[in-house]
Design a protein around this motif. Structure first.
Motif, PDB file in Angstrom:
ATOM      1  N   LEU A  62     -19.262  17.253   2.616  1.00 55.18           N
ATOM      2  CA  LEU A  62     -17.871  17.681   2.738  1.00 55.18           C
ATOM      3  C   LEU A  62     -17.265  17.799   1.345  1.00 55.18           C
ATOM      4  N   VAL A  63     -16.735  18.986   1.031  1.00 55.94           N
ATOM      5  CA  VAL A  63     -16.058  19.221  -0.242  1.00 55.94           C
ATOM      6  C   VAL A  63     -14.577  19.414   0.054  1.00 55.94           C
ATOM      7  N   VAL A  64     -13.744  18.516  -0.466  1.00 57.40           N
ATOM      8  CA  VAL A  64     -12.302  18.600  -0.258  1.00 57.40           C
ATOM      9  C   VAL A  64     -11.652  18.979  -1.582  1.00 57.40           C
ATOM     10  N   ASP A  65     -11.063  20.143  -1.606  1.00 63.42           N
ATOM     11  CA  ASP A  65     -10.423  20.691  -2.804  1.00 63.42           C
ATOM     12  C   ASP A  65      -8.956  20.268  -2.807  1.00 63.42           C
ATOM     13  N   GLU A  66      -8.623  19.312  -3.689  1.00 61.24           N
ATOM     14  CA  GLU A  66      -7.266  18.779  -3.746  1.00 61.24           C
ATOM     15  C   GLU A  66      -6.502  19.274  -4.979  1.00 61.24           C
ATOM     16  N   ALA A  67      -6.663  20.552  -5.280  1.00 67.76           N
ATOM     17  CA  ALA A  67      -6.022  21.117  -6.469  1.00 67.76           C
ATOM     18  C   ALA A  67      -4.503  20.940  -6.452  1.00 67.76           C
ATOM     19  N   TYR A  68      -3.905  20.927  -5.244  1.00 69.40           N
ATOM     20  CA  TYR A  68      -2.442  20.885  -5.137  1.00 69.40           C
ATOM     21  C   TYR A  68      -1.927  19.552  -4.590  1.00 69.40           C
ATOM     22  N   ILE A  69      -2.758  18.550  -4.532  1.00 66.17           N
ATOM     23  CA  ILE A  69      -2.395  17.291  -3.884  1.00 66.17           C
ATOM     24  C   ILE A  69      -1.235  16.588  -4.586  1.00 66.17           C
ATOM     25  N   ASP A  70      -1.054  16.848  -5.884  1.00 63.35           N
ATOM     26  CA  ASP A  70       0.024  16.176  -6.628  1.00 63.35           C
ATOM     27  C   ASP A  70       1.406  16.567  -6.133  1.00 63.35           C
ATOM     28  N   PHE A  71       1.512  17.688  -5.419  1.00 63.73           N
ATOM     29  CA  PHE A  71       2.814  18.156  -4.951  1.00 63.73           C
ATOM     30  C   PHE A  71       3.186  17.598  -3.576  1.00 63.73           C
ATOM     31  N   VAL A  72       2.272  16.832  -2.973  1.00 64.10           N
ATOM     32  CA  VAL A  72       2.581  16.207  -1.680  1.00 64.10           C
ATOM     33  C   VAL A  72       3.616  15.114  -1.912  1.00 64.10           C
ATOM     34  N   GLU A  73       4.727  15.152  -1.176  1.00 61.89           N
ATOM     35  CA  GLU A  73       5.852  14.254  -1.430  1.00 61.89           C
ATOM     36  C   GLU A  73       5.775  12.935  -0.671  1.00 61.89           C
ATOM     37  N   ASP A  74       4.861  12.835   0.285  1.00 59.32           N
ATOM     38  CA  ASP A  74       4.708  11.604   1.051  1.00 59.32           C
ATOM     39  C   ASP A  74       3.892  10.596   0.236  1.00 59.32           C
ATOM     40  N   ASP A  75       4.552   9.560  -0.254  1.00 57.30           N
ATOM     41  CA  ASP A  75       3.882   8.563  -1.103  1.00 57.30           C
ATOM     42  C   ASP A  75       2.790   7.797  -0.365  1.00 57.30           C
ATOM     43  N   SER A  76       2.853   7.784   0.954  1.00 55.71           N
ATOM     44  CA  SER A  76       1.853   7.054   1.737  1.00 55.71           C
ATOM     45  C   SER A  76       0.640   7.904   2.093  1.00 55.71           C
ATOM     46  N   TYR A  77       0.662   9.168   1.687  1.00 54.46           N
ATOM     47  CA  TYR A  77      -0.445  10.062   2.048  1.00 54.46           C
ATOM     48  C   TYR A  77      -1.744   9.592   1.397  1.00 54.46           C
ATOM     49  N   ARG A  78      -2.809   9.529   2.164  1.00 57.55           N
ATOM     50  CA  ARG A  78      -4.110   9.059   1.679  1.00 57.55           C
ATOM     51  C   ARG A  78      -4.977  10.260   1.293  1.00 57.55           C
ATOM     52  N   THR A  79      -5.304  10.375   0.043  1.00 60.45           N
ATOM     53  CA  THR A  79      -6.209  11.438  -0.375  1.00 60.45           C
ATOM     54  C   THR A  79      -7.627  11.057   0.016  1.00 60.45           C
ATOM     55  N   MET A  80      -8.537  12.005  -0.073  1.00 57.08           N
ATOM     56  CA  MET A  80      -9.927  11.723   0.291  1.00 57.08           C
ATOM     57  C   MET A  80     -10.655  10.931  -0.789  1.00 57.08           C
ATOM     58  N   VAL A  81     -10.011  10.703  -1.915  1.00 56.70           N
ATOM     59  CA  VAL A  81     -10.604   9.819  -2.929  1.00 56.70           C
ATOM     60  C   VAL A  81     -10.839   8.441  -2.320  1.00 56.70           C
ATOM     61  N   ASP A  82      -9.978   8.046  -1.378  1.00 59.92           N
ATOM     62  CA  ASP A  82     -10.113   6.739  -0.728  1.00 59.92           C
ATOM     63  C   ASP A  82     -11.417   6.612   0.045  1.00 59.92           C
ATOM     64  N   ALA A  83     -12.021   7.743   0.407  1.00 58.26           N
ATOM     65  CA  ALA A  83     -13.219   7.712   1.243  1.00 58.26           C
ATOM     66  C   ALA A  83     -14.515   7.787   0.434  1.00 58.26           C
ATOM     67  N   ILE A  84     -14.403   7.871  -0.887  1.00 58.55           N
ATOM     68  CA  ILE A  84     -15.618   7.927  -1.721  1.00 58.55           C
ATOM     69  C   ILE A  84     -16.339   6.585  -1.645  1.00 58.55           C
ATOM     70  N   ALA A  85     -17.580   6.625  -1.244  1.00 61.73           N
ATOM     71  CA  ALA A  85     -18.390   5.410  -1.096  1.00 61.73           C
ATOM     72  C   ALA A  85     -19.845   5.750  -1.367  1.00 61.73           C
ATOM     73  N   ASP A  86     -20.679   4.719  -1.526  1.00 57.21           N
ATOM     74  CA  ASP A  86     -22.090   4.929  -1.873  1.00 57.21           C
ATOM     75  C   ASP A  86     -22.812   5.796  -0.857  1.00 57.21           C
ATOM     76  N   ASP A  87     -22.433   5.688   0.414  1.00 59.57           N
ATOM     77  CA  ASP A  87     -23.153   6.423   1.459  1.00 59.57           C
ATOM     78  C   ASP A  87     -22.387   7.649   1.956  1.00 59.57           C
TER      79      ASP A  87
END
Length: 365
Positions: free
Chosen positions: A192-217
């Protein structure tokens, strides 16, 4: 087959990527003295002053090569995102990062899933690697992915799924819980490739980016850029985040030098310029409201924008509407099903709003 025939055949499979404003620039009237480039989602507030200072200093020693692996920047990005430097790869713009992914993971005959409407360049990667394109259209009303449809489209030949979030060209955002749950359901052979080029403009401070899901497996790569929030589109700086194994594998495909020296030091400085980041986000929010209020007054269909552009339907032909704005020196996108406009400064958007009203007055006559 001759060399010429071979090149011609390849060109048919993978046409060059055309920047949205290239053709429009040719149509602007010579007497127009002010051109507003609102087709390429650039930062209208300039470049981080801290980045400019750092880049100017590097120009004096540009005869020296940059750090091959951009280690200092990788460490800085890792700290920002709660990762390790081994989980970050710096690239010459997000586009180069996406190209690395295509070259390393997409082989002839692989099936690649895209969710139209989405970033057009993904299609070129599929064509260049001679992969099979599988399209699962987004829900038309919300322009969000059909996750059930994507899961049903996966076969043993599926290799990569591209998701742009917030999506380009629609600016719509995927519910973060749904996206995280979807990622967990993917079979082991699918990346899965998630392109978050514009994620900085999301105004919801609680929004979880997919960086949170990066893991060894996790078969997951998150793509980011310095072109938007940091105003460095011309320096071509981007980065990928994934687990150590994926990053190490991608870096083997690197040309050696990940980026240019000037951009490298500019990117490091831009991360620290919180004042410029705040200026960009506040200016974008104010200018976006000017445009959306006008579009609503004119009866346009406007999709929620979580980015520095707006996707809208003026209920007239998209190309016609874009061409009409060219008369005023305003370049927007008219080559999608609907129109897309980059958000300029508040002053620029006030001018654009008036021009939109004049254009629609013609339709009402």
């Amino acid at each position: 087959m001759s060399c010429y025939d071979l090149i011609s055949e390849f060109a048919k499979q993978a046409p060059p990527y055309v920047v949205g404003a290239d053709e429009q620039n040719k149509k602007i009237r010579p007497e127009v003295t002010r051109v507003l480039q609102l087709a390429t989602n650039e930062n209208p507030f300039g470049v981080s002053p801290m980045a400019v200072k750092a880049m100017k200093e590097q120009c004096d020693i540009a005869n020296r090569y940059p750090d091959v692996r951009a280690q200092a920047l990788r460490e800085k990005l890792a700290k920002l995102h709660g990762l390790t430097a081994d989980e970050v790869m710096v690239t010459e713009g997000a586009t180069a990062g996406l190209q690395f992914i295509a070259e390393v993971f997409m082989l002839d005959g692989d099936e690649i899933i895209l969710t139209p409407p989405t970033y057009p360049n993904y299609y070129n990667y599929v064509k260049r690697q001679r992969c099979k394109l599988v399209e699962v259209p987004m829900f038309e009303e919300t322009y969000t992915p059909d996750f059930e449809g994507i899961l049903n489209a996966i076969t043993d030949k599926t290799k990569v799924i591209f998701l742009c979030n917030p999506n380009n060209p629609t600016g719509t955002l995927i519910d973060s819980d749904e996206l995280h749950e979807f990622q967990k359901k993917l079979p082991d052979h699918v990346l899965l490739v998630v392109d978050e080029a514009y994620i900085d403009f999301v105004e919801d401070d609680s929004y979880r980016t997919m960086v949170d899901a990066i893991a060894d497996d996790a078969n997951l790569i998150v793509v980011r850029t310095f072109s938007k929030l940091y105003g460095m589109a011309g320096m071509r700086m981007g980065y990928l985040m994934a687990n150590k194994e994926i990053i190490e594998y991608l870096m083997r495909d690197s040309t050696g030098f990940c980026c240019n020296r000037v951009g490298l030091y500019g990117a490091e400085a831009a991360l620290d310029d919180h004042e410029f980041q705040k200026l960009t986000l506040e200016g974008n929010k104010k200018a976006r409201k000017i445009l959306i209020d006008t579009m609503n007054d004119l009866g346009f269909r406007v999709w929620p924008s979580n980015s520095n552009f707006i996707y809208f339907d003026p209920h007239v032909d998209a190309k016609w509407f874009a061409d009409e704005l060219l008369w005023y020196g305003i370049i927007i996108r008219g080559n999608f099903d609907k129109n897309r406009i980059s958000i300029g400064t508040p002053e620029e958007c006030t001018f654009v709003a008036q021009c939109m009203r004049e254009v629609m007055a013609k339709v009402q006559k």
